[in-house]
Motif scaffolding. Structure first.
Motif: not given
Length: 206
Positions: A1-16, A84-85, A136-138, A192-195
């Motif tokens: 298992m690996f750790n994935v991290v993202t950051i989001a505001t309330k309005n980005y909940f649907p994307y998250t 990941l963004d 690209n830091s996304g 072209t694979v990861y972005n």
């Protein structure tokens, strides 16, 4: 298992929510941590054992882009992580990204950034800083061994003068400025694979 991290505001909940669903359907063995401003807005995700929701007060204090550096530093409590963004969609297994001993990301030649005239020296307030490393830091991987670099980055991000000098593209250019300032080596993976370039190529928009 690996750790994935993202950051989001309330309005980005649907994307998250879509990011989480895509990770679940992609064949990856992961745990997602969502750093956010309003945990109650993400409570649906928090009920899943594969997701942790953590409030990040810095989002309200300094804005979501500058708050990323607090999220990165905190994420190291669980070891290395893949950032990941929150609007990223994962389609396939991505284990290659986490098998590196250096910070790993996709090269960005800045060709799509019109506000930066000089791609080789892209920080107008620091005109002698050469662009030797730019990602690209996304999407990037931060191994446990680079925790010290990110702790230093957090401290520097809290300095208003440094933020104004290197934050041309906000958190992305601030991070990349310090890859160059602190001689932090990078491993590049295929954009072209990861972005977003992968979508660009798939659509025939080269």
């Amino acid at each position: 298992m690996f750790n994935v991290v993202t950051i989001a505001t309330k309005n980005y909940f649907p994307y998250t929510q879509l990011l989480f669903a895509s990770l679940q359907n992609s064949g990856n063995d992961f745990h997602l941590t969502v750093f956010c401003d309003e945990p109650e807005a993400f409570s649906g995700l928090a009920r899943n054992r594969r997701c942790t929701v953590r409030e990040l007060p810095e989002i309200r204090r300094v804005g979501v882009k500058r708050a990323r550096f607090a999220a990165y530093s905190t994420a190291f409590q669980e070891g290395g992580f893949l950032y990941l963004d929150s609007d990223v969609i994962v389609l396939k297994p991505i284990h290659e990204l986490i098998e590196h001993s250096r910070i790993t990301g996709c090269y960005d030649d800045l060709s799509s950034v019109r506000i930066i005239a000089d791609k080789h020296y892209p920080w107008p307030e620091a005109p002698v800083l050469e662009n030797r490393w730019f990602i690209n830091s996304g999407v990037f991987f931060a191994p446990r061994s680079r925790r010290g670099f990110f702790e230093e980055l957090l401290a520097r991000s809290q300095n208003d003068d440094l933020w104004e000098r290197y934050g041309v593209l906000y958190d992305n250019s601030f991070l990349c400025a310090h890859l160059n300032l602190l001689d932090e080596m990078i491993d590049y993976v295929d954009s072209t694979v990861y972005n977003w370039q992968g979508l660009w190529w798939t659509a025939g928009c080269r």
